[in-house]
Design an enzyme around this catalytic site. Structure first.
Site: not given
Ligand SMILES: Cc1ncc(COP(=O)(O)O)c(C=O)c1O
Length: 379
Positions: A70, A178, A199, A236, A322
């Site tokens: 994200t 993904q 990660g 940090t 979401c």
């Molecule tokens: C394609 C994709 N992008 C971004 C994210 C967001 O990643 P994170 O959960 O590490 O914030 C996800 C999480 O499901 C994802 O599937």
């Protein structure tokens, strides 16, 4: 227990946990501190960055450690748009991006940027020609995911990169969250300027990840403050998290071919079996990512099935929690022009290398029983 929700998150590897604990315990000094303990922490941070760069085949200064997908997506999309807006305010993405890209684009729209949302085909695939047609003199950014998190659709990143190569002033961002460890993506060979990875999707820890930012790209920082992370991410550094992330990255990079083969085998078994069942319709493309299979059971609410399977200690998911403001409709499936009944009854199974064919067979047996029971109770 059968855990088939690996696209949501994965079980952290024991070595990742050990790395985190060791570094948190022994290298707790602030890498910016001038004393020797700070120096040691700083050297470890440097080493981790170099290792990450080597594994990703980029330069160390191109690796920005983040808190995950994200953050990486927001940093890339908003960072490019805000930094380069004097050149143009047109930005392009697809209709089926993860909310962390989609909502960043919507936020930019509210700030006066103009967005083109590229449509996808029935299986969620982008036609690279549509990207070419959407380019304008004032376009500054194209953002496309490598693998869709709901369907497992693999996007033609290399082809899109090849088109954008002729437009050095347009930045190309790829959300590879993904895709990492599941499909081949050479950042350099695909002319990708920014690439997001996370990660916890690769048996690492939540709150860890990286954004690869090629040297020629400058970003407007989301976080202002100290000069950490090439001055685009103040604060940090999460040294134990970063070291643990690099450990996960190393592990996912080992024997990739065998792992992908194993995942594909599981998917193939599930695919064949579901294809033989009247109650299920597969939504994923046949040539999709090896770990994701999306299917609908029309007439039944996915939540009901998920809860019933949960009682049997089997864990799968519905559309990404979401991904839609509307609680029932998958916006990804809707963008693929899949009918309402199927968009409201979609389920996602996502594998890791720890899963087995026996688990797939047990899952199918219990799914059959669940659907039978539901049919009986609902009439
Ligand atoms: C394609 C994709 N992008 C971004 C994210 C967001 O990643 P994170 O959960 O590490 O914030 C996800 C999480 O499901 C994802 O599937």
């Amino acid at each position: 227990m059968i855990y088939f929700d690996n696209s949501a998150t994965t079980h952290p590897h024991q070595d990742v946990l050990s790395s985190f604990q060791k570094v948190a315990d022994q290298f707790y000094a602030n890498p910016s501190s001038v004393h020797s303990l700070g120096g040691e922490a700083d050297r470890l941070l440097d080493r981790s960055r170099k290792q990450a760069a080597q594994l990703l085949n980029v330069e160390p200064q191109e690796v920005i450690f983040t808190s995950g997908g994200t953050e990486g997506n927001n940093m890339a999309v908003k960072g490019v748009a805000l930094q380069h807006q004097s050149r143009g305010k047109h930005i392009i993405t697809s209709a089926i991006e993860h909310p962390s890209v989609m909502e960043a684009f919507r936020a930019l729209e509210s700030l006066g940027f103009e967005v083109t949302y590229i449509n996808v085909d029935r299986y969620g695939k982008i036609n690279p020609d549509d990207i070419q047609k959407a380019l304008r003199n004032d376009t500054i950014l194209v953002s496309v995911m490598s693998v869709n998190n709901e369907l497992g659709t693999i996007q033609p990143i290399k082809e899109i990169g090849n088109i954008l190569r002729a437009y050095p002033k347009i930045f190309f961002h790829v959300d590879h969250v993904q895709g990492l460890g599941k499909i081949d993506l050479s950042i350099k060979d695909s002319y990708v300027d920014l690439c997001t990875i996370s990660g916890h999707k690769i048996h690492g820890l939540k709150g860890t990840g990286a954004l690869v930012v090629q040297r020629h790209v400058s970003l407007f920082p989301l976080l202002h403050g100290g000069s950490q992370e090439a001055e685009v991410r103040a604060g940090t550094e999460n040294l134990p998290g970063n070291v643990a992330f690099v450990k996960a990255l190393r592990l996912v990079s080992e024997n990739t071919k065998e792992k992908v083969q194993a995942l594909s085998g599981l998917r193939e078994t599930l695919w064949q079996e579901l294809n033989n069942r009247d109650y299920a319709i597969i939504n994923s493309p046949e040539e999709g990512a090896p770990h994701i299979l999306n299917f609908s059971i029309p007439g039944y609410k996915p939540e009901v099935i998920i809860h019933a399977l949960g009682h049997e200690n089997i864990f799968i998911s519905t559309k990404s929690a979401c991904s839609s403001k509307h609680p029932d409709v998958s916006s990804v499936l809707k963008a693929c022009n899949i009918d309402y009944e199927r968009t409201t009854s979609a389920l996602r199974v996502s594998f890791s290398v720890h899963n087995t064919v026996e688990e797939v067979r047990t899952f199918l047996k219990i799914l059959d029983k669940t659907v039978e029971n539901l049919k009986a109770t609902m009439g």
